[in-house]
Design a protein around this motif. Structure first.
Motif, mmCIF file in Angstrom:
data_model
loop_
_atom_site.group_PDB
_atom_site.id
_atom_site.type_symbol
_atom_site.label_atom_id
_atom_site.label_comp_id
_atom_site.label_asym_id
_atom_site.label_seq_id
_atom_site.Cartn_x
_atom_site.Cartn_y
_atom_site.Cartn_z
ATOM 1 N N HIS A 32 0.815 -1.214 0.000
ATOM 2 C CA HIS A 32 0.000 0.000 0.000
ATOM 3 C C HIS A 32 0.854 1.273 0.000
ATOM 4 C CE1 HIS A 32 -3.244 -2.815 0.895
ATOM 5 N NE2 HIS A 32 -4.094 -1.844 0.613
ATOM 6 N N GLY A 33 2.128 1.134 -0.299
ATOM 7 C CA GLY A 33 2.941 2.316 -0.551
ATOM 8 C C GLY A 33 3.912 2.736 0.522
ATOM 9 N N LEU A 34 3.922 2.079 1.686
ATOM 10 C CA LEU A 34 4.865 2.454 2.735
ATOM 11 C C LEU A 34 6.265 1.975 2.386
ATOM 12 C CD1 LEU A 34 2.035 2.536 4.266
ATOM 13 C CD2 LEU A 34 3.390 2.218 6.346
ATOM 14 N N SER A 35 7.262 2.687 2.847
ATOM 15 C CA SER A 35 8.637 2.222 2.709
ATOM 16 C C SER A 35 8.818 0.963 3.545
ATOM 17 C CB SER A 35 9.620 3.298 3.173
ATOM 18 O OG SER A 35 9.519 3.477 4.586
ATOM 19 N N ALA A 36 9.857 0.204 3.258
ATOM 20 C CA ALA A 36 10.101 -1.025 4.015
ATOM 21 C C ALA A 36 10.285 -0.729 5.499
ATOM 22 C CB ALA A 36 11.325 -1.745 3.451
ATOM 23 N N GLU A 37 10.987 0.357 5.815
ATOM 24 C CA GLU A 37 11.231 0.708 7.222
ATOM 25 C C GLU A 37 9.938 1.095 7.931
ATOM 26 O OE1 GLU A 37 13.820 3.873 9.967
ATOM 27 O OE2 GLU A 37 13.967 3.926 7.777
ATOM 28 N N ASP A 38 9.151 1.949 7.272
ATOM 29 C CA ASP A 38 7.900 2.386 7.899
ATOM 30 C C ASP A 38 6.915 1.231 8.028
ATOM 31 O OD1 ASP A 38 8.953 4.899 8.046
ATOM 32 O OD2 ASP A 38 7.665 5.787 6.504
ATOM 33 N N ALA A 39 6.861 0.367 7.016
ATOM 34 C CA ALA A 39 5.962 -0.787 7.071
ATOM 35 C C ALA A 39 6.329 -1.689 8.238
ATOM 36 C CB ALA A 39 6.024 -1.559 5.760
ATOM 37 N N HIS A 40 7.615 -1.903 8.436
ATOM 38 C CA HIS A 40 8.059 -2.745 9.555
ATOM 39 C C HIS A 40 7.696 -2.103 10.887
ATOM 40 C CE1 HIS A 40 10.890 -4.417 12.543
ATOM 41 N NE2 HIS A 40 10.747 -5.529 11.854
ATOM 42 N N THR A 41 7.854 -0.776 10.978
ATOM 43 C CA THR A 41 7.515 -0.065 12.223
ATOM 44 C C THR A 41 6.047 -0.258 12.578
ATOM 45 O OG1 THR A 41 9.232 1.621 11.929
ATOM 46 C CG2 THR A 41 7.344 2.219 13.298
ATOM 47 N N VAL A 42 5.159 -0.060 11.598
ATOM 48 C CA VAL A 42 3.725 -0.196 11.858
ATOM 49 C C VAL A 42 3.384 -1.639 12.228
ATOM 50 C CG1 VAL A 42 1.415 -0.021 10.872
ATOM 51 C CG2 VAL A 42 3.134 1.710 10.317
ATOM 52 N N ALA A 43 3.861 -2.592 11.421
ATOM 53 C CA ALA A 43 3.537 -3.998 11.667
ATOM 54 C C ALA A 43 4.089 -4.463 13.007
ATOM 55 C CB ALA A 43 4.087 -4.863 10.530
ATOM 56 N N TYR A 44 5.296 -4.024 13.350
ATOM 57 C CA TYR A 44 5.899 -4.431 14.624
ATOM 58 C C TYR A 44 5.060 -3.943 15.805
ATOM 59 C CZ TYR A 44 9.334 -5.204 18.302
ATOM 60 O OH TYR A 44 9.957 -5.639 19.446
ATOM 61 N N CYS A 45 4.615 -2.685 15.753
ATOM 62 C CA CYS A 45 3.794 -2.151 16.846
ATOM 63 C C CYS A 45 2.487 -2.923 16.983
ATOM 64 C CB CYS A 45 3.516 -0.671 16.617
ATOM 65 S SG CYS A 45 4.937 0.421 16.837
ATOM 66 N N LEU A 46 1.866 -3.266 15.853
ATOM 67 C CA LEU A 46 0.611 -4.007 15.891
ATOM 68 C C LEU A 46 0.799 -5.398 16.485
ATOM 69 C CD1 LEU A 46 -0.839 -3.036 12.385
ATOM 70 C CD2 LEU A 46 -1.654 -2.244 14.614
ATOM 71 N N VAL A 47 1.836 -6.106 16.031
ATOM 72 C CA VAL A 47 2.069 -7.466 16.524
ATOM 73 C C VAL A 47 2.495 -7.437 17.989
ATOM 74 C CG1 VAL A 47 3.492 -9.534 16.252
ATOM 75 C CG2 VAL A 47 2.597 -8.358 14.231
ATOM 76 N N GLU A 48 3.283 -6.428 18.363
ATOM 77 C CA GLU A 48 3.674 -6.304 19.766
ATOM 78 C C GLU A 48 2.444 -6.136 20.660
ATOM 79 O OE1 GLU A 48 7.261 -4.121 22.085
ATOM 80 O OE2 GLU A 48 5.962 -2.774 20.946
ATOM 81 N N SER A 49 1.445 -5.414 20.171
ATOM 82 C CA SER A 49 0.198 -5.264 20.931
ATOM 83 C C SER A 49 -0.463 -6.616 21.138
ATOM 84 C CB SER A 49 -0.755 -4.323 20.190
ATOM 85 O OG SER A 49 -0.198 -3.036 20.053
ATOM 86 N N ASP A 50 -0.507 -7.438 20.085
ATOM 87 C CA ASP A 50 -1.093 -8.773 20.212
ATOM 88 C C ASP A 50 -0.302 -9.634 21.187
ATOM 89 O OD1 ASP A 50 -3.388 -8.854 18.488
ATOM 90 O OD2 ASP A 50 -2.031 -8.704 16.785
ATOM 91 N N LEU A 51 1.004 -9.553 21.120
ATOM 92 C CA LEU A 51 1.837 -10.345 22.024
ATOM 93 C C LEU A 51 1.582 -9.966 23.481
ATOM 94 C CD1 LEU A 51 5.236 -10.384 20.074
ATOM 95 C CD2 LEU A 51 3.783 -12.369 20.556
ATOM 96 N N ARG A 52 1.315 -8.693 23.732
ATOM 97 C CA ARG A 52 1.099 -8.223 25.094
ATOM 98 C C ARG A 52 -0.360 -8.340 25.535
ATOM 99 N NH1 ARG A 52 5.187 -5.458 27.467
ATOM 100 N NH2 ARG A 52 3.828 -4.062 28.667
#
Length: 366
Positions: A32-52
């Motif tokens: 959807h157009g995000l850079s690789a770094e920004d995409a990883h940042t967003v996805a990491y925060c979302l998955v971290e929420s699920d883990l917690r």
């Protein structure tokens, strides 16, 4: 049990490896157009929420965010600008980007200032929903900083004594590292329960406890849809929660120049304009008033005394704020993130539409 094929229907709950969720989320975002770094940042925060265990702010939200990207309401490639007002204070304009990306950049700015001057702060305007506030506290604590994180939100809670939604269920988060003991990690809403929990209950056809909210007539209700349809959630602790929500709006909205006083756009129902959410992030070097080693030793004393307190009836041990979530992260990292079938199907559908391999699920923990 062997993993099923991606998207296979499983009754009940899917268990998905967190790394596979991170991979799928990152690929969806880059599509959807995000850079690789920004995409990883967003996805990491979302998955971290699920883990917690904060599933209301987890990967299940991604299809909704992507819809806002497609509508032009979240900028996939924002021109985030930082104005250094003083050596220790910066104003960040998020250009309507993902709040995860904007807040992470602002936190780095605050930590950089704190490394040199002992303290650093960043105000943020023109941002969007940034997920779990603890994500930024954890980043700071892992880097060795004391941290406070504020954000405001769309109106959904009345001031104490009122019934009209004026305040947001804005979270307050703070953290401090320790030495050998668990760190202090606080993330709390000014409401009895965050609206994300109410939305999740409505999605799952569940009721909510008495005292969570009022319907459009100002009467107490356990029907989450009545709360969402013109009702309000209630402040935790009555006037205390109401005052905390006002404080979040002052620091994050009034102070930064972003929307405030009920003017933040509700990203779940308003698809006409960006949100203009405001954040405020503060980083402090633990060695500001003493050596860092002394601070960490003193934190260990505090934490050990708290945890050695005799448990009350009904408890087996005393935990630090954030310790339960840390243990849950370890468990889910090993055994998979549980995702209800309907929400997994939404994620799998988003993957299929983007030509991304859906995360692999199984019916029982790994």
């Amino acid at each position: 049990m062997s993993p099923t094929t991606p998207g296979a229907e499983i009754e009940g709950t899917h268990y998905v490896d967190s790394n596979d969720l991170l991979r799928a989320g990152t690929e969806l975002l880059t599509h959807h157009g995000l850079s690789a770094e920004d995409a990883h940042t967003v996805a990491y925060c979302l998955v971290e929420s699920d883990l917690r265990g904060v599933s209301t702010h987890g990967i299940v939200r991604l299809p909704h965010y992507l819809n806002r990207v497609r509508l032009g309401l979240i900028n996939a490639k924002p021109n985030v600008t930082t104005t250094n007002v003083t050596p220790v204070a910066a104003l960040v304009d998020g250009d309507d980007g993902f709040g995860f990306v904007v807040a992470t950049n602002a936190l780095r700015t605050a930590m950089d200032a704190a490394e040199t001057y002992g303290i650093g702060m960043a105000g943020v305007k023109n941002s969007s929903h940034f997920g779990m506030a603890a994500s930024y506290v954890l980043q700071a604590v892992r880097a060795g900083y004391i941290c406070m994180v504020f954000t405001n939100a769309s109106k959904g809670m009345p001031p104490w004594g009122g019934r009209d939604p004026v305040l947001g269920t804005s979270p307050f988060a703070a953290g401090a590292p320790a030495g050998d003991q668990p760190p202090f990690v606080l993330d709390m809403s000014g409401a009895v329960a965050a609206r994300g929990k109410v939305r999740l209950a409505a999605l799952r056809g569940e009721t909510v406890p008495e005292g969570w909210g009022l319907n459009s007539e100002g009467a107490s209700t356990t029907d989450p849809q009545e709360i969402l349809d013109g009702g309000v959630v209630l402040p935790v602790g009555g006037p205390k929660g109401s005052a905390l929500a006002m404080m979040m709006d002052i620091f994050s909205g009034v102070f930064t120049g972003s929307a405030f006083a009920g003017d933040v756009t509700n990203h779940t129902v308003d698809f006409e304009k960006p949100q203009n959410v405001g954040h405020f992030l503060l980083a402090i070097k633990p060695g500001l008033f003493m050596s860092t080693d002394d601070f960490l030793s003193r934190m260990d004393v505090l934490v050990s005394r708290v945890k050695s307190s005799s448990p009350a009836v009904g408890f087996t041990e005393v935990l630090m704020p954030g310790e339960f979530e840390s243990r849950l992260t370890e468990e889910r990292s090993a055994h998979g993130v549980p995702i209800p079938a309907a929400e997994f199907d939404n994620l799998a559908s988003a993957c299929a539409a983007a030509g991304v391999a859906a995360p692999i699920s199984q019916a029982v923990p790994f």
